[in-house]
Design a protein around this motif. Structure first.
Motif, PDB file in Angstrom:
ATOM      1  N   LEU A 135       0.822  -1.217   0.000  1.00 14.73           N
ATOM      2  CA  LEU A 135       0.000   0.000   0.000  1.00 14.73           C
ATOM      3  C   LEU A 135       0.853   1.263   0.000  1.00 14.73           C
ATOM      4  O   LEU A 135       2.067   1.210   0.118  1.00 14.73           O
ATOM      5  CB  LEU A 135      -0.999   0.001   1.157  1.00 14.73           C
ATOM      6  N   ASP A 136       0.147   2.382  -0.143  1.00 16.58           N
ATOM      7  CA  ASP A 136       0.769   3.701  -0.256  1.00 16.58           C
ATOM      8  C   ASP A 136       1.592   3.816  -1.545  1.00 16.58           C
ATOM      9  O   ASP A 136       2.818   3.932  -1.507  1.00 16.58           O
ATOM     10  CB  ASP A 136       1.622   4.004   0.982  1.00 16.58           C
ATOM     11  N   LEU A 137       0.886   3.792  -2.659  1.00 12.23           N
ATOM     12  CA  LEU A 137       1.558   3.831  -3.965  1.00 12.23           C
ATOM     13  C   LEU A 137       1.276   5.142  -4.693  1.00 12.23           C
ATOM     14  O   LEU A 137       1.077   5.177  -5.911  1.00 12.23           O
ATOM     15  CB  LEU A 137       1.127   2.621  -4.803  1.00 12.23           C
ATOM     16  N   ASP A 138       1.269   6.234  -3.944  1.00 13.72           N
ATOM     17  CA  ASP A 138       1.021   7.552  -4.530  1.00 13.72           C
ATOM     18  C   ASP A 138       2.184   7.998  -5.400  1.00 13.72           C
ATOM     19  O   ASP A 138       3.342   7.731  -5.076  1.00 13.72           O
ATOM     20  CB  ASP A 138       0.879   8.605  -3.416  1.00 13.72           C
ATOM     21  N   PRO A 139       1.871   8.725  -6.503  1.00 14.73           N
ATOM     22  CA  PRO A 139       2.971   9.325  -7.267  1.00 14.73           C
ATOM     23  C   PRO A 139       3.653  10.411  -6.445  1.00 14.73           C
ATOM     24  O   PRO A 139       2.998  11.142  -5.704  1.00 14.73           O
ATOM     25  CB  PRO A 139       2.256   9.938  -8.482  1.00 14.73           C
ATOM     26  N   LYS A 140       4.963  10.493  -6.528  1.00 19.99           N
ATOM     27  CA  LYS A 140       5.696  11.540  -5.805  1.00 19.99           C
ATOM     28  C   LYS A 140       5.794  12.761  -6.730  1.00 19.99           C
ATOM     29  O   LYS A 140       6.063  12.619  -7.923  1.00 19.99           O
ATOM     30  CB  LYS A 140       7.100  11.042  -5.451  1.00 19.99           C
ATOM     31  N   PRO A 141       5.578  13.957  -6.160  1.00 16.86           N
ATOM     32  CA  PRO A 141       5.516  15.141  -7.024  1.00 16.86           C
ATOM     33  C   PRO A 141       6.808  15.381  -7.818  1.00 16.86           C
ATOM     34  O   PRO A 141       7.910  15.272  -7.273  1.00 16.86           O
ATOM     35  CB  PRO A 141       5.271  16.293  -6.054  1.00 16.86           C
TER      36      PRO A 141
HETATM   37 MG    MG Z   1       2.622   8.023   0.995  1.00 18.14          MG
END
Ligand code: MG
Ligand code: ATP
Ligand code: ZN
Ligand code: MG
Length: 470
Positions: A438-444
């Motif tokens: 989990l926590d597979l957000d794109p990094k800015p």
């Molecule tokens: Mg995160």
């Protein structure tokens, strides 16, 4: 979930990170993940709330279309964006406020947009095997970066010897982020060698920081909310664990008990991390090897003598650690090699701002962008296309360096025979398990200059503080 019948009494605080706050349903296996904003900019948070839908949809698309193909179908649950009644969200935010750790209160939950991500509660088993008497146990590990940079762009030699996590510990202690040094080294966990992995896991249990959390029935029973609020009592924790490993209660007592139970737990975690539960099983177990010289970190406390004899077993090809490591290794020029490429993209966008959309810098993250990332031409031909691809690969790697692994465990009832690869046999029990990421957000994209600066700070501080000690 019926969004028009939401009742805040059915949801409770579950946890939070830097970017989002999570609440879980008291009965169903569901969570809601809300975005967070800096508390000191109320004006801005209205604006940000407007952008919340796009932001959350980007997260879903990125998990589904970019990270899932890298990490494997069964490990990733991308969830969906839901729109909730504002009244419900406000009540919920009041309700969870007192549960939040102090160190996270510099940010507030988004109560303006009504948007959130709805995800399965990964602290519970997704399959329907349930034990009536013993609730599910879940181990969350945030493993961080599992390799040493091999790029020729690296200018500080120490980066080839000591891993980022171990160097960063020194800065985090000095900044007051944590009070005690963690002896966990990601390279031990990613080694595939059972002894080294056990060593890494024992160190995580000693000092969990934000790298280890353990839940029973969805409740945190071991780990830290922040440096002031930790649950790290091994004896109490062992009492929780007994029913999973020694179901015929009363068999073990006394001083050996804690160690025995913890060893069982560590064995189960190691087995789950090395199993290929994310794919349909193929008989063959190919190993992924990182070339020897780079396979260990000089700051690790693992026994030097054993290391010399070679204790890098490699990872089975489809196990969760191997999938994460391969995605991390898309960062193959290091931030030092990437920074000039970022500048190349920036210069180009300065001249042709409209190209930003065509190059899909900030999404949409559709199926095509994954294919472009796979294409691994490695020579820099001086083009903007090359630079953009490297930047995007770096961002995928960043996400893989920051994700968490969830291992859910439940006692296997005697009369049930689930597929063999989903069962772990311990010395006195059988457990059903599932593994997810989990926590597979794109990094800015905009964060790259900050990452470059931070890298320099971490390395310089490490050199300064270790030289001072000598
Ligand atoms: Mg995160
Ligand atoms: P970070 O600071 O690590 O980037 P974040 O703000 O992106 O964190 P998450 O890591 O996604 O947030 O969520 C915070 C915590 O909430 C997780 O560490 C985990 O314990 C819990 N959590 C998140 N999603 C789920 C889920 N689907 N099921 C169960 N627990 C979850
Ligand atoms: Zn290390
Ligand atoms: Mg996280």
């Amino acid at each position: 979930m019926e969004v028009d019948k939401m009742d805040e009494n059915e949801w409770k605080y579950h946890g939070e990170g830097n970017k989002s706050l999570v609440v879980s349903h008291v009965e169903h296996s569901q969570v809601l993940r809300f975005l967070k904003y800096p508390a000191e900019e109320p004006g801005n948070s209205h604006k940000a709330a407007k952008e919340a839908f796009g932001h959350l949809q980007n997260i879903v698309d990125f998990s589904k279309n970019v990270m899932k193909p890298f990490l494997g179908e069964n490990y990733v649950h991308h969830g969906e964006v839901v729109h909730l009644p504002l009244d419900f969200v406000r009540q919920l935010s009041l309700k969870v406020e007192q549960e939040r750790p102090e160190s996270r209160c510099d940010k507030v939950m988004d109560i303006f947009s009504g948007y959130a991500l709805c995800l399965p509660n990964l602290t519970k088993l997704q399959t329907c095997h349930f034990s009536e008497s013993v609730p599910p146990l879940c181990i969350e590990i945030k493993p961080k970066c599992g390799f040493l940079p091999f790029s020729s762009h690296v200018t500080k030699d120490v980066k080839h010897r000591v891993c980022r996590f171990c160097m960063h510990q020194h800065l985090k202690l000095a900044n007051g982020k944590w009070k005690r040094m963690s002896r966990y080294c990601p390279l031990d966990l990613f080694s595939g060698n059972k002894q080294r992995m056990s060593f890494a896991l024992k160190n995580l249990l000693q000092e969990a920081q934000n790298n280890l959390k353990i839940f029973k029935n969805g409740e945190l029973i071991y780990g830290c909310k922040d440096d002031k609020d930790c649950l790290q009592d091994l004896n109490a924790f062992t009492q929780h664990l007994k029913p999973y490993f020694f179901p015929a209660n009363g068999l073990i007592h006394g001083p050996h008990c804690t160690r025995t139970v913890i060893n069982e737990l560590i064995n189960v975690i190691t087995t789950a991390l090395l199993s290929n539960s994310g794919t349909c099983r193929t008989g063959e177990i190919r190993k992924v090897h990182i070339s020897e010289g780079r396979a260990h970190c000089d700051a690790s406390h693992f026994h030097r003598d054993i290391l010399r004899k070679g204790s890098h077993s490699g990872l089975p090809k489809d196990c969760v650690l191997s999938k994460i490591l391969q995605a991390q290794m898309l960062d193959n020029v290091d931030i030092e090699g990437l920074h000039p490429l970022y500048n190349r993209v920036e210069q180009y966008l300065g001249e042709f701002p409209k190209e930003r959309i065509k190059l899909q810098i900030d999404g949409p993250y559709n199926e095509n962008c994954f294919e472009k990332l796979r294409n691994s031409q490695s020579e820099d031909n001086g083009t903007v296309d090359y630079a953009v691809r490297k930047v995007q690969q770096y961002r995928v790697a960043m996400t893989a360096k920051d994700c968490s692994i969830m291992i859910a465990l439940s006692p296997c009832p005697d009369d049930e025979l689930p597929e063999p690869n989903l069962v772990i046999q311990t010395s006195k029990s059988r457990l059903i398990y599932s593994v997810s990421i989990l926590d597979l957000d794109p990094k800015p994209y905009e964060n790259i200059p900050h990452q470059y600066k931070l890298d320099g700070q971490i390395v310089n501080f490490y050199l300064k503080s270790t030289q001072a000690k000598q």
